[in-house]
Design a protein around this motif. Sequence first.
Motif, short mmCIF file in Angstrom:
data_model
loop_
_atom_site.label_atom_id
_atom_site.label_comp_id
_atom_site.label_asym_id
_atom_site.label_seq_id
_atom_site.Cartn_x
_atom_site.Cartn_y
_atom_site.Cartn_z
N MET A 41 38.13 49.58 21.87
CA MET A 41 37.49 48.98 23.17
C MET A 41 37.09 47.38 23.93
O MET A 41 37.13 47.33 24.34
CB MET A 41 36.87 50.15 24.03
N TRP A 45 38.48 43.84 25.89
CA TRP A 45 38.03 43.34 26.75
C TRP A 45 38.72 41.51 26.72
O TRP A 45 38.31 41.09 26.16
CB TRP A 45 36.42 43.31 26.10
N SER A 59 38.04 49.31 28.55
CA SER A 59 37.46 47.71 27.88
C SER A 59 35.60 47.93 27.72
O SER A 59 36.03 47.89 29.11
CB SER A 59 38.42 46.69 27.99
N LEU A 60 35.10 47.36 26.61
CA LEU A 60 33.62 46.70 26.96
C LEU A 60 33.52 45.17 26.75
O LEU A 60 34.07 45.18 25.45
CB LEU A 60 32.81 48.16 26.03
N GLU A 75 26.68 46.52 31.40
CA GLU A 75 28.12 46.66 31.07
C GLU A 75 28.71 48.68 31.02
O GLU A 75 29.73 48.66 31.54
CB GLU A 75 28.75 45.86 30.02
N TYR A 79 31.38 50.05 33.42
CA TYR A 79 32.50 50.44 32.69
C TYR A 79 32.56 52.18 33.90
O TYR A 79 33.76 52.18 32.96
CB TYR A 79 31.85 50.75 30.86
N ARG A 82 34.51 51.18 37.09
CA ARG A 82 35.82 51.07 36.31
C ARG A 82 36.40 52.04 36.44
O ARG A 82 38.07 52.19 36.83
CB ARG A 82 35.70 50.07 35.19
N ASN A 83 35.93 52.95 35.49
CA ASN A 83 36.59 54.31 34.38
C ASN A 83 36.19 55.41 35.91
O ASN A 83 36.78 56.60 34.92
CB ASN A 83 36.40 53.87 32.88
#
Length: 102
Positions: A41, A45, A59-60, A75, A79, A82-83
């Motif tokens: 992940m 990014w 991704s991170l 972050e 995350y 986004r997910n």
Amino acid sequence: MDFKKQLTEMIQAAGIPKRGSYRPMEVCAILGISPRQFWYMCEAWEPDPATGQPLKAASLDSFLLRRERRVRFDELVSYLKRNHAYQRKYGPDPQQMRLFDY
């Protein structure tokens, strides 16, 4: 949905104190992922030049601190946003929408 509150509860459930950034094994415990998945992940990014958002939602963004990879609290919140299952399933994907630009 309050993703900051959700992340705080996930951190408490993992038995980790709330901080500004987390080590790889702490992120694995918080998100319930393997160390290999964590590294994948982080490597995946890459920011979109136009928006600054990651090109891949799963991704991170991480940084190095004394030769150790870290992930910021903000972050991790991003995350989760986004997910989020609904957003990933029904939300518009900026990369896909660019296909319709002429």
